[in-house]
Design an enzyme around this catalytic site. Structure first.
Site, PDB file in Angstrom:
ATOM      1  N   ASP A   1      -8.993   0.593   2.485  1.00  0.00           N
ATOM      2  CA  ASP A   1      -7.966   0.087   3.401  1.00  0.00           C
ATOM      3  C   ASP A   1      -8.330   0.569   4.806  1.00  0.00           C
ATOM      4  OD1 ASP A   1      -5.631  -1.241   4.129  1.00  0.00           O
ATOM      5  OD2 ASP A   1      -4.447   0.584   4.005  1.00  0.00           O
TER       6      ASP A   1
ATOM      7  N   THR B   1      -8.682  -5.389   4.456  1.00  0.00           N
ATOM      8  CA  THR B   1      -8.638  -4.463   3.333  1.00  0.00           C
ATOM      9  C   THR B   1      -9.666  -4.966   2.329  1.00  0.00           C
ATOM     10  OG1 THR B   1      -6.286  -3.971   3.635  1.00  0.00           O
ATOM     11  CG2 THR B   1      -7.231  -3.486   1.481  1.00  0.00           C
TER      12      THR B   1
ATOM     13  N   GLU C   1      -9.189  13.000   7.858  1.00  0.00           N
ATOM     14  CA  GLU C   1      -9.085  14.304   7.194  1.00  0.00           C
ATOM     15  C   GLU C   1     -10.419  15.037   7.194  1.00  0.00           C
ATOM     16  OE1 GLU C   1      -6.597  14.338   3.387  1.00  0.00           O
ATOM     17  OE2 GLU C   1      -7.204  12.238   3.608  1.00  0.00           O
TER      18      GLU C   1
ATOM     19  N   ASP D   1       0.846  -1.187   0.000  1.00  0.00           N
ATOM     20  CA  ASP D   1       0.000   0.000   0.000  1.00  0.00           C
ATOM     21  C   ASP D   1       0.883   1.239   0.000  1.00  0.00           C
ATOM     22  OD1 ASP D   1      -2.466   1.305  -0.031  1.00  0.00           O
ATOM     23  OD2 ASP D   1      -2.468   1.560   2.138  1.00  0.00           O
TER      24      ASP D   1
ATOM     25  N   GLU E   1     -10.126   4.373   4.118  1.00  0.00           N
ATOM     26  CA  GLU E   1      -9.213   4.985   3.158  1.00  0.00           C
ATOM     27  C   GLU E   1      -9.699   4.604   1.768  1.00  0.00           C
ATOM     28  OE1 GLU E   1      -5.095   4.188   3.889  1.00  0.00           O
ATOM     29  OE2 GLU E   1      -5.045   5.467   5.675  1.00  0.00           O
TER      30      GLU E   1
ATOM     31  N   ARG F   1      -6.876   4.065  13.624  1.00  0.00           N
ATOM     32  CA  ARG F   1      -5.902   5.158  13.807  1.00  0.00           C
ATOM     33  C   ARG F   1      -5.267   5.149  15.191  1.00  0.00           C
ATOM     34  NH1 ARG F   1      -4.854   6.387   8.612  1.00  0.00           N
ATOM     35  NH2 ARG F   1      -6.715   7.052   7.490  1.00  0.00           N
TER      36      ARG F   1
ATOM     37  N   LYS G   1      -3.599  -1.771  10.440  1.00  0.00           N
ATOM     38  CA  LYS G   1      -3.975  -1.906   9.029  1.00  0.00           C
ATOM     39  C   LYS G   1      -4.297  -3.346   8.631  1.00  0.00           C
ATOM     40  CE  LYS G   1      -2.983   2.287   7.256  1.00  0.00           C
ATOM     41  NZ  LYS G   1      -3.864   3.055   6.351  1.00  0.00           N
TER      42      LYS G   1
ATOM     43  N   GLN H   1      -2.729   2.400  15.184  1.00  0.00           N
ATOM     44  CA  GLN H   1      -1.660   2.778  14.261  1.00  0.00           C
ATOM     45  C   GLN H   1      -0.725   3.814  14.873  1.00  0.00           C
ATOM     46  OE1 GLN H   1      -3.176   4.391  10.598  1.00  0.00           O
ATOM     47  NE2 GLN H   1      -1.150   4.759   9.721  1.00  0.00           N
TER      48      GLN H   1
ATOM     49  N   GLU I   1      -9.266   4.179  -1.935  1.00  0.00           N
ATOM     50  CA  GLU I   1      -8.064   3.977  -2.739  1.00  0.00           C
ATOM     51  C   GLU I   1      -8.389   3.283  -4.054  1.00  0.00           C
ATOM     52  OE1 GLU I   1      -4.837   2.182  -0.642  1.00  0.00           O
ATOM     53  OE2 GLU I   1      -5.378   3.067   1.296  1.00  0.00           O
TER      54      GLU I   1
ATOM     55  N   HIS J   1      -3.407  14.259   0.752  1.00  0.00           N
ATOM     56  CA  HIS J   1      -3.609  13.437   1.943  1.00  0.00           C
ATOM     57  C   HIS J   1      -2.385  13.488   2.857  1.00  0.00           C
ATOM     58  CE1 HIS J   1      -4.749  10.102   4.515  1.00  0.00           C
ATOM     59  NE2 HIS J   1      -3.615   9.464   4.208  1.00  0.00           N
TER      60      HIS J   1
END
Length: 413
Positions: A231, A255, A359, A124, A197, A235, A251, A238, A199, A131
């Protein structure tokens, strides 16, 4: 069967028309239970192996389409990809094949879609400048938002291939160690800051030898097609674990990928130049003379519990798929059929174009106000996220990339 009622009568501007022809793997409850290769066409799925048998397809095409996954087709390389696409186009458009092919088209509502290919390795990337800069501003206020290496190489991490799941698979809230800045020590429990996420993923077909490199100009000889990716990211797990080696348990729990792989050949009209870059790349990443360019004009839409919360533009991505692949292999790392690499979160310059909740809510400081009166900074149990996308097709049409969805299930204690 009249032409108007035939499943072969698909408008030229349909999202799953003859200019698209995405591949997947399906099974049926009322027919053979075995998984087999399918092609989305209008509101139907073509049983590609059955169509190959009915039309007397060449042996290599028939063998690839008779498999229970896309891997044999992926491994065949560009010549087989082109022959197969040409055969599918002929079967679905030429009157000579109508009687043989029409019975091979099954209503899409009647099939179950599966993970379309056997994943070998998963990488990834972190290819969106918007971002990366937003994350930098959130976690390093007052400092340069991008790390010093960001504009010199496509940053990525090696993910977990075994937890890639097909769209619709429930996502169990992960547990792990959590430590807020004010906490004296970490504790253990379900993630409180579960995120998405949005993607785009790239499916590798042709392998490369260990010790070799894939040049930019050779990317299209190795990348078969694209699919949508979510994904999922814990947080809080992480942020505690990622120093010094990067993402791990935050993570690796799931996915999600869309069930349809759109071949690169279907995206010819989506090719676009990447954004203007203010840092000169090293020669192996220098794509300024590439024709056609490696940027892709793909428009994504993110819905949370049915409400549109973001429209990320893939055309804004700083690093292209060809650069990601070139960097992935520049140290001599080999490619295997079924390797999969994703772009990282797709974000644009406006708030409504950001592809992650961290975000969109600015790390919880600006919660989203949804039309149903609820508020979200991060995901709650029962939330459903659906990511869809379209791309330019011929003559002003748009082709569909389908969607990737997932609903959050409570943590397992």
């Amino acid at each position: 069967m009249s032409s108007a009622s035939s499943p072969l009568a698909v408008p030229h501007d349909a999202p799953y028309g003859v200019r698209n022809l995405p591949y997947g793997v399906f099974s049926t409850a009322g027919g053979p239970a075995a998984r087999r290769v399918g092609v989305a066409y209008g509101d139907h799925v073509l049983d590609a192996g059955a169509a190959a048998r009915a039309t007397g397809a060449p042996a290599d095409v028939a063998a690839a389409l008779a498999a229970p996954s896309l891997n044999p087709l992926l491994a065949g390389g560009p010549a087989l990809w082109d022959r197969t696409r040409a055969a599918l186009t002929a079967w679905l458009t030429e009157d000579a094949h109508r009687a043989a092919v029409a019975p091979c088209l099954l209503p899409r509502a009647d099939v179950t879609l599966h993970l379309p290919f056997e994943v070998a390795d998963y990488v990834d990337f972190y290819a969106s400048e918007h971002h990366a800069a937003n994350i930098g501003r959130i976690f390093r206020p007052g400092s340069e938002p991008l790390t010093p290496n960001w504009k010199h190489l496509p940053i990525g991490y090696h993910g977990r291939a075994g937890t890639i799941v097909v769209s619709g698979t429930p996502v169990v809230r992960p547990c792990g160690q959590r430590k807020a800045a004010a906490d004296p020590a970490p504790d253990f429990g379900p993630s409180r800051r579960l995120d998405i996420e949005a993607e785009l993923g790239f499916v590798v077909g042709t392998p490369s030898p260990l010790g070799g490199r894939v040049a930019l100009a050779d990317a299209d000889a190795h990348v078969f097609g694209v699919c949508l990716v979510n994904d999922w990211s814990a947080r809080d797990l992480q942020s505690w674990e990622y120093v010094p080696l990067g993402p791990f348990l935050g993570k690796s729990f799931a996915t999600s990928v869309s069930p349809w792989v759109v071949p690169l050949a279907a995206l010819a009209d989506a090719r676009t130049a990447p954004p203007v870059r203010d840092t000169e790349p090293l020669p192996y990443l220098d794509d300024r003379a590439a024709h056609p360019p490696y940027g892709l004009d793909i428009a994504l839409e993110v819905r949370l519990n049915g409400h549109v919360v973001a429209r990320p533009p893939f055309a804004a991505m700083y690093w292209t798929y060809a650069q990601m692949l070139a960097h992935l292999t520049v140290n001599g790392a080999s490619l295997r059929t079924g390797d999969f690499f994703a772009s990282g979160t797709i974000s644009g310059p406006e708030r409504e174009s950001r592809g992650a909740l961290i975000e969109l809510s600015w790390n919880g400081e600006q919660p989203l106000e949804l039309p149903d009166g609820t508020r979200r900074s991060f995901l709650e149990d029962g939330d459903e996220v659906v990511i869809s996308a379209t791309a330019p097709g011929p003559d002003g049409t748009r082709i569909g990339l389908g969607e990737v969805s997932g609903r959050i299930a409570p943590a397992r204690r």
